[in-house]
Design an enzyme around this catalytic site. Structure first.
Site, mmCIF file in Angstrom:
data_model
loop_
_atom_site.group_PDB
_atom_site.id
_atom_site.type_symbol
_atom_site.label_atom_id
_atom_site.label_comp_id
_atom_site.label_asym_id
_atom_site.label_seq_id
_atom_site.Cartn_x
_atom_site.Cartn_y
_atom_site.Cartn_z
ATOM 1 N N LYS A 163 0.851 -1.187 0.000
ATOM 2 C CA LYS A 163 0.000 0.000 0.000
ATOM 3 C C LYS A 163 0.892 1.243 0.000
ATOM 4 O O LYS A 163 1.855 1.328 0.771
ATOM 5 C CB LYS A 163 -0.894 0.019 1.238
ATOM 6 C CG LYS A 163 -1.902 -1.133 1.310
ATOM 7 C CD LYS A 163 -3.027 -0.946 0.318
ATOM 8 C CE LYS A 163 -4.100 -2.010 0.488
ATOM 9 N NZ LYS A 163 -5.256 -1.792 -0.395
ATOM 10 N N ASP A 188 -0.544 -0.569 -4.450
ATOM 11 C CA ASP A 188 -1.951 -0.183 -4.452
ATOM 12 C C ASP A 188 -2.077 1.187 -3.808
ATOM 13 O O ASP A 188 -1.668 1.386 -2.663
ATOM 14 C CB ASP A 188 -2.774 -1.217 -3.677
ATOM 15 C CG ASP A 188 -4.268 -0.942 -3.709
ATOM 16 O OD1 ASP A 188 -4.690 -0.003 -4.410
ATOM 17 O OD2 ASP A 188 -5.016 -1.676 -3.033
ATOM 18 N N GLU A 213 -2.019 -0.233 -8.758
ATOM 19 C CA GLU A 213 -3.465 -0.422 -8.673
ATOM 20 C C GLU A 213 -4.170 0.861 -8.235
ATOM 21 O O GLU A 213 -3.779 1.488 -7.263
ATOM 22 C CB GLU A 213 -3.758 -1.556 -7.680
ATOM 23 C CG GLU A 213 -5.225 -1.918 -7.558
ATOM 24 C CD GLU A 213 -5.448 -3.028 -6.543
ATOM 25 O OE1 GLU A 213 -6.620 -3.395 -6.348
ATOM 26 O OE2 GLU A 213 -4.463 -3.509 -5.940
ATOM 27 N N ASP A 238 -9.386 -1.113 -9.986
ATOM 28 C CA ASP A 238 -10.089 -1.823 -8.917
ATOM 29 C C ASP A 238 -11.445 -1.156 -8.715
ATOM 30 O O ASP A 238 -12.439 -1.520 -9.331
ATOM 31 C CB ASP A 238 -9.232 -1.792 -7.645
ATOM 32 C CG ASP A 238 -9.896 -2.434 -6.428
ATOM 33 O OD1 ASP A 238 -11.033 -2.913 -6.536
ATOM 34 O OD2 ASP A 238 -9.276 -2.440 -5.350
ATOM 35 N N LYS A 262 -13.228 -8.219 -7.809
ATOM 36 C CA LYS A 262 -13.719 -8.570 -6.475
ATOM 37 C C LYS A 262 -15.203 -8.886 -6.584
ATOM 38 O O LYS A 262 -15.984 -8.077 -7.093
ATOM 39 C CB LYS A 262 -13.494 -7.421 -5.493
ATOM 40 C CG LYS A 262 -12.031 -7.132 -5.207
ATOM 41 C CD LYS A 262 -11.863 -5.931 -4.300
ATOM 42 C CE LYS A 262 -10.383 -5.650 -4.022
ATOM 43 N NZ LYS A 262 -10.194 -4.392 -3.276
#
Length: 367
Positions: A163, A188, A213, A238, A262
């Site tokens: 992250k 991300d 991401e 995402d 997801k």
């Protein structure tokens, strides 16, 4: 299939370690487990993966409970389904609310595959007996992040996701690459940047990342296309992708070179398969993202990731990374960086009702 009752279980568990992103910290996780029982007594399980606050999407645990109890479940109980795909058309009258819809979609897919006597993976067209497992390292001090990465590498995870946010990106990655020069690594951003940060993001190209991401706004496709033209690093979308139409538009605009799927974010397994198929036809690789789920949702993710175009290790890791005790038996295990795809009926795991009862805060049976 005709469902005669649905039970909503609102549970709460403490994560073994806080999960920190650019938007905040999660250390206690609420979830809604959805139990759908048909007239023959066969049970399917799904899960609401929304968070208690709307930091990831606009949905929350409370909004999902309301939509399930007052709209989706009552509508489903009046219908009879030959196949889970029929839910998509039936739920069109309720706008968005993807995570609420996904929880029922998952339960019906589990129920359907059990009644067929086949695994969920087989029911959706899965082709793998094992999937590769990746892992996420949340924002922390550099020393602690380096130690955590080393632990995961030693455990055999196939790729690491970091992250990042402005001010905690270039120097962090420089130190990680210095210690792990060949590590399969991705980052991300959770929408922490804007197009004004293009120069900063372009500087990350030197680290040979698998992807970056969701660097820009969570509802954006247009600006991501402009950014991707400037970067060597593949952009992965995402939050921007909530449907197969979003995926089609993003691919055609050149907004990304990878898509994270997801189940909860896109409204269920049926829509996830459609996105997979669109990406496969355009040679866009996909991978399965994680939402700090219980084992029920993790089992659905394992089945989804067995589809042929899931060529990048997903955020599907062992139960022991998150929970002292999971809601399924056996727990999800990672061995040599891989997870076995269950071949038993449905999701292939037994639900631990005793544990669910202990951690349940609220329960509702809807007939």
């Amino acid at each position: 299939m005709q469902v005669k009752k649905v039970t909503l279980h609102l549970i709460e568990q403490n994560l073994l370690a806080p999960f920190v992103t650019s938007t905040g910290k999660v250390d206690t996780r609420e979830s809604i487990l959805v139990e759908a029982e048909d007239v023959d007594g066969v049970v399917g399980w799904g899960e609401v993966v929304a968070f208690s606050s709307p930091w990831y999407t606009e949905e929350t645990i409370k909004t999902c409970w309301h939509v399930l109890e007052d709209f989706l479940v009552p509508r489903m109980l009046t219908q009879e389904y030959e196949h889970p795909e029929q839910l998509q058309n039936d739920f069109q009258i309720v706008k968005r609310n993807k995570m609420a819809k996904a929880s029922i979609d998952m339960a019906i897919w589990d129920l359907y595959s059990k009644k067929q006597g086949i695994s969920l993976s087989e029911a959706i067209g899965g082709t793998r007996n094992f999937i590769d497992s990746g892992v996420v390292v949340s924002i922390d001090s550099i020393d602690r992040m380096l130690r955590k990465i080393e632990e995961h590498v030693e455990s055999g995870y196939k790729r690491i996701k970091i992250k990042i946010k402005p001010g905690q990106d270039y120097e962090l990655l420089a130190q990680i690459r210095h210690k792990f020069p060949t590590l399969p690594l991705m980052v991300d951003a959770n929408s922490a940047y804007t197009l004004q940060d293009t120069k900063k993001l372009k500087a990350l190209d030197e680290f040979h990342l698998m992807m970056i991401e969701q660097p820009l706004a969570e509802d954006d496709i247009f600006d991501h296309a402009a950014l991707q033209k400037e970067l060597t690093t593949p952009v992965c979308l995402d939050e921007s992708i909530t449907s197969s139409e979003d995926a089609r538009k993003a691919v055609e605009m050149g907004s990304c070179k990878v898509i994270n799927i997801k189940i909860g974010r896109v409204g269920g397994i049926t829509e996830a398969i459609r996105i997979h198929d669109i990406c496969r036809s355009h040679q866009i690789p996909v991978w399965c993202g994680g939402m700090l789920e219980t084992g029920i949702s993790r089992a659905h993710n394992i089945a989804l990731a067995s589809l042929p175009n899931f060529t990048i290790p997903g955020d599907i890791s062992a139960s022991s990374r998150y929970w002292s005790r999971d809601v399924i038996n056996p727990k999800v295990f990672v061995e040599n960086g891989r997870i076995a795809v269950p071949d038993g009926p449905g999701i292939g795991f037994e639900v631990d009702r005793e544990w669910i009862q202990k951690i349940t805060k609220q329960k509702k049976v809807i007939y």
